[in-house]
Design a protein around this motif. Structure first.
Motif, PDB file in Angstrom:
ATOM      1  N   GLU A 107      20.241  -9.545  -7.658  1.00 35.10           N
ATOM      2  CA  GLU A 107      21.102  -9.079  -6.610  1.00 35.10           C
ATOM      3  C   GLU A 107      20.488  -9.672  -5.362  1.00 35.10           C
ATOM      4  N   ALA A 108      19.437  -9.767  -4.945  1.00 30.05           N
ATOM      5  CA  ALA A 108      18.519 -10.172  -4.029  1.00 30.05           C
ATOM      6  C   ALA A 108      18.995 -11.998  -3.868  1.00 30.05           C
ATOM      7  N   GLY A 109      19.109 -12.276  -5.140  1.00 28.77           N
ATOM      8  CA  GLY A 109      19.321 -13.872  -4.966  1.00 28.77           C
ATOM      9  C   GLY A 109      20.870 -14.140  -4.536  1.00 28.77           C
ATOM     10  N   ALA A 110      21.784 -13.155  -4.913  1.00 29.30           N
ATOM     11  CA  ALA A 110      23.175 -13.309  -4.484  1.00 29.30           C
ATOM     12  C   ALA A 110      23.332 -12.776  -3.105  1.00 29.30           C
ATOM     13  N   SER A 111      22.551 -11.619  -2.582  1.00 31.99           N
ATOM     14  CA  SER A 111      23.162 -10.866  -1.173  1.00 31.99           C
ATOM     15  C   SER A 111      21.963 -11.592  -0.099  1.00 31.99           C
ATOM     16  N   ASP A 112      20.968 -12.227  -0.398  1.00 41.18           N
ATOM     17  CA  ASP A 112      19.929 -12.731   0.629  1.00 41.18           C
ATOM     18  C   ASP A 112      19.512 -11.500   1.427  1.00 41.18           C
ATOM     19  N   ASP A 113      19.499 -10.111   0.603  1.00 34.07           N
ATOM     20  CA  ASP A 113      19.045  -9.113   1.538  1.00 34.07           C
ATOM     21  C   ASP A 113      17.807  -8.325   1.054  1.00 34.07           C
ATOM     22  N   LEU A 114      16.932  -8.343   2.078  1.00 34.29           N
ATOM     23  CA  LEU A 114      15.619  -7.768   1.465  1.00 34.29           C
ATOM     24  C   LEU A 114      15.747  -6.366   1.013  1.00 34.29           C
ATOM     25  N   ALA A 115      16.687  -5.679   1.145  1.00 35.39           N
ATOM     26  CA  ALA A 115      16.722  -4.273   0.705  1.00 35.39           C
ATOM     27  C   ALA A 115      16.815  -4.400  -1.074  1.00 35.39           C
ATOM     28  N   ALA A 116      17.307  -5.505  -1.392  1.00 38.19           N
ATOM     29  CA  ALA A 116      17.670  -5.525  -2.677  1.00 38.19           C
ATOM     30  C   ALA A 116      16.540  -5.957  -3.584  1.00 38.19           C
ATOM     31  N   THR A 117      15.323  -6.067  -3.088  1.00 38.20           N
ATOM     32  CA  THR A 117      14.124  -6.632  -3.755  1.00 38.20           C
ATOM     33  C   THR A 117      12.933  -5.690  -3.296  1.00 38.20           C
ATOM     34  N   VAL A 118      11.891  -6.365  -3.493  1.00 36.62           N
ATOM     35  CA  VAL A 118      10.702  -5.451  -2.802  1.00 36.62           C
ATOM     36  C   VAL A 118       9.965  -6.538  -1.584  1.00 36.62           C
ATOM     37  N   ASP A 119       9.426  -5.890  -0.789  1.00 36.48           N
ATOM     38  CA  ASP A 119       9.125  -6.775   0.349  1.00 36.48           C
ATOM     39  C   ASP A 119       7.340  -7.112   0.007  1.00 36.48           C
ATOM     40  N   TYR A 120       7.152  -8.364  -0.406  1.00 38.11           N
ATOM     41  CA  TYR A 120       5.936  -8.703  -0.938  1.00 38.11           C
ATOM     42  C   TYR A 120       4.627  -8.472   0.332  1.00 38.11           C
ATOM     43  N   GLY A 121       5.337  -8.390   1.397  1.00 42.64           N
ATOM     44  CA  GLY A 121       4.068  -8.201   2.493  1.00 42.64           C
ATOM     45  C   GLY A 121       3.707  -6.678   2.387  1.00 42.64           C
ATOM     46  N   GLN A 122       4.662  -5.909   2.182  1.00 39.75           N
ATOM     47  CA  GLN A 122       4.129  -4.251   1.796  1.00 39.75           C
ATOM     48  C   GLN A 122       3.219  -4.180   0.686  1.00 39.75           C
ATOM     49  N   ILE A 123       3.664  -4.880  -0.193  1.00 42.92           N
ATOM     50  CA  ILE A 123       2.848  -4.781  -1.495  1.00 42.92           C
ATOM     51  C   ILE A 123       1.484  -5.353  -1.230  1.00 42.92           C
ATOM     52  N   ALA A 124       1.463  -6.319  -0.408  1.00 45.23           N
ATOM     53  CA  ALA A 124       0.029  -6.977  -0.061  1.00 45.23           C
ATOM     54  C   ALA A 124      -0.780  -5.839   0.607  1.00 45.23           C
ATOM     55  N   LYS A 125      -0.226  -5.236   1.730  1.00 38.25           N
ATOM     56  CA  LYS A 125      -0.661  -3.995   2.374  1.00 38.25           C
ATOM     57  C   LYS A 125      -1.230  -2.887   1.397  1.00 38.25           C
ATOM     58  N   ARG A 126      -0.445  -2.558   0.707  1.00 34.83           N
ATOM     59  CA  ARG A 126      -0.646  -1.386  -0.261  1.00 34.83           C
ATOM     60  C   ARG A 126      -1.953  -1.922  -1.258  1.00 34.83           C
ATOM     61  N   ILE A 127      -2.037  -3.268  -1.522  1.00 39.57           N
ATOM     62  CA  ILE A 127      -3.241  -3.441  -2.350  1.00 39.57           C
ATOM     63  C   ILE A 127      -4.529  -3.677  -1.570  1.00 39.57           C
ATOM     64  N   VAL A 128      -4.293  -4.118  -0.311  1.00 34.20           N
ATOM     65  CA  VAL A 128      -5.575  -3.869   0.347  1.00 34.20           C
ATOM     66  C   VAL A 128      -5.842  -2.555   0.679  1.00 34.20           C
ATOM     67  N   ASN A 129      -4.938  -1.650   1.019  1.00 34.06           N
ATOM     68  CA  ASN A 129      -5.358  -0.318   1.262  1.00 34.06           C
ATOM     69  C   ASN A 129      -6.103   0.445  -0.007  1.00 34.06           C
ATOM     70  N   VAL A 130      -5.778  -0.182  -1.282  1.00 30.85           N
ATOM     71  CA  VAL A 130      -6.504   0.375  -2.412  1.00 30.85           C
ATOM     72  C   VAL A 130      -7.899   0.032  -2.469  1.00 30.85           C
ATOM     73  N   ILE A 131      -8.019  -1.300  -2.134  1.00 28.94           N
ATOM     74  CA  ILE A 131      -9.320  -2.103  -2.332  1.00 28.94           C
ATOM     75  C   ILE A 131     -10.066  -1.262  -1.132  1.00 28.94           C
ATOM     76  N   GLU A 132      -9.666  -1.132  -0.052  1.00 30.61           N
ATOM     77  CA  GLU A 132     -10.459  -0.414   1.080  1.00 30.61           C
ATOM     78  C   GLU A 132     -10.507   0.907   1.032  1.00 30.61           C
ATOM     79  N   GLY A 133     -10.038   1.644   0.047  1.00 33.58           N
ATOM     80  CA  GLY A 133      -9.687   3.053  -0.277  1.00 33.58           C
ATOM     81  C   GLY A 133     -11.124   3.462  -1.093  1.00 33.58           C
ATOM     82  N   GLU A 134     -10.897   4.809  -1.463  1.00 30.02           N
ATOM     83  CA  GLU A 134     -12.302   5.218  -2.256  1.00 30.02           C
ATOM     84  C   GLU A 134     -12.947   4.560  -3.095  1.00 30.02           C
ATOM     85  N   HIS A 135     -14.045   4.713  -2.965  1.00 37.75           N
ATOM     86  CA  HIS A 135     -15.121   4.028  -4.066  1.00 37.75           C
ATOM     87  C   HIS A 135     -14.536   4.218  -5.456  1.00 37.75           C
TER      88      HIS A 135
END
Ligand SMILES: Nc1ncnc2c1ncn2[C@@H]1O[C@H](COP(=O)(O)OP(=O)(O)OP(=O)(O)O)[C@@H](O)[C@H]1O
Ligand SMILES: Nc1nc2c(c(=O)[nH]1)N=C(CO)CN2
Length: 333
Positions: free
Chosen positions: A40-68
């Motif tokens: 769908e994203a390939g056809a529409s060129d629309d970010l809403a049809a995929t996942v935002d890899y920038g947000q995923i990267a932030k989520r990963i950093v939040n987990v790394i920097e989160g609880e021990h």
């Protein structure tokens, strides 16, 4: 299946079994391959049809920097769980590298790799809400709503993507668990994508009888192809699924979901007022929103920079930030 691969996401943290690892930060590096349908994203060129890899990267950093955690196995599992919060992702492979691990012989790297798939049973509430969302979309098409006219006339214009801030709160039951389930449910509504989740706050019950138990509150930011009324319907379906009754206005409740802002729109309709008419005076909304988006502004007659509105609330000291990583589990109780 199609995939998005994100490699070398890094942050420093104090994970590890040995005592000194609990105090001395060291680097952790994460690779993630996310499997999802990208046609769908390939056809529409629309970010809403995929996942935002920038947000995923932030989520990963939040987990790394989160609880021990002691083990990189555990860190990998928490990262996989946080990635699977994006409902489009069906399966994920996560590798956590610990290149400076305390190993007493020369080595290049040590890593663990795990693979996790979405729980196939997890779709029940999402599909119920999806049905509610499409039923209400066809009602508004019948009423001639602009957004739905394309569907009514059979043209296939891409739906517009909107940005919304949704406030969540509750003070009955295991609220933290309920709020986690609510985030997953909101993200699981077809057309929605949760992009940001605020820290969790414990807040004194505002405007309620003395003795009312404290609330837990948070806000999420999402993009959605739903119109605002359909989004409200979906949120109310989620509230009801968590036992919300509307018999008592401003009574204790297991879950309350309010639309605070929708594309900066202003609307004076009692069924859906935008922005939320009391947001400007509620520290329990403004504090988590300002954490999530420090530059956020509230529109409307009482609007302004959210951080300034927060500073003006008389009760801003009565809200306490209790967890940054609550979405990943655990309990602040
Ligand atoms: N921005 C909004 N977000 C959510 N509901 C809204 C909004 N504007 C108007 N409403 C309407 O308000 C009605 C009551 O909502 P709800 O039961 O969540 O109120 P409440 O949580 O007790 O009070 P408050 O709205 O002050 O938080 C809903 O049925 C909904 O139609
Ligand atoms: N602390 C707090 N107080 C409230 C809340 C809430 O979510 N948190 N919600 C209300 C009505 O929606 C009224 N009062």
């Amino acid at each position: 299946m199609d995939s998005i691969r994100l490699t070398g996401v890094r942050a420093e943290a104090t994970h590890g079994v040995l005592d000194f690892e609990h105090v001395e930060p060291q680097p952790f590096v994460v690779d993630a391959t996310m499997f999802l349908d990208l046609s769908e994203a390939g056809a529409s060129d629309d970010l809403a049809a995929t996942v935002d890899y920038g947000q995923i990267a932030k989520r990963i950093v939040n987990v790394i920097e989160g609880e021990h955690v002691d083990l990189i196995e555990r860190l990998a599992a928490k990262i996989a769980d946080s990635i699977l919060l994006s409902h489009r992702i069906q399966r994920v492979i996560v590798t956590v590298h610990k290149p400076k691990a305390p190993i007493k012989v020369p080595f290049d790297d040590v890593s663990v790799t795990i693979e996790r798939a979405r729980d196939p049973e997890g779709g029940t509430l999402a599909s119920q809400i999806g049905a509610a969302a499409s039923a209400s979309a066809s009602t508004s098409a019948a009423n001639g709503s602009a957004d739905s006219n394309a569907a009514a006339t059979g043209t296939s214009a891409m739906p517009a993507t909107h940005t919304a801030i949704v406030a969540m709160g509750g003070n009955i039951g295991d609220v933290e668990q309920t709020l986690r389930a609510a985030v997953v449910a909101i993200d699981g509504v077809p057309g929605n994508q949760v992009n940001g989740i605020s820290p969790l706050y414990r807040t004194a019950a505002w405007g309620m009888e003395p003795g009312t138990p404290d609330f837990l509150n948070a806000v999420v930011e999402l993009t959605t192809t739903l119109d605002a009324d359909t989004l409200l319907n979906a949120l109310q379906t989620i509230e009801t699924a968590h036992g919300r009754s509307r018999k008592v206005h401003w009574g204790s409740r297991p879950l309350d979901l309010d639309i605070i802002d929708f594309d900066g729109e202003t609307r004076d309709d009692p069924r859906l007022t935008l922005p939320h008419p009391r947001a400007w005076q509620r520290a329990f909304v403004l504090a988590p929103w300002a954490d999530l988006e420090p530059a956020a502004r509230l529109v409307g007659p009482h609007g302004g920079p959210v951080a300034e509105l927060l500073a003006r609330t008389p009760d801003h000291d009565a809200v306490e930030r209790v967890s940054d990583s609550w979405i990943l589990g655990g309990s602040v109780a």
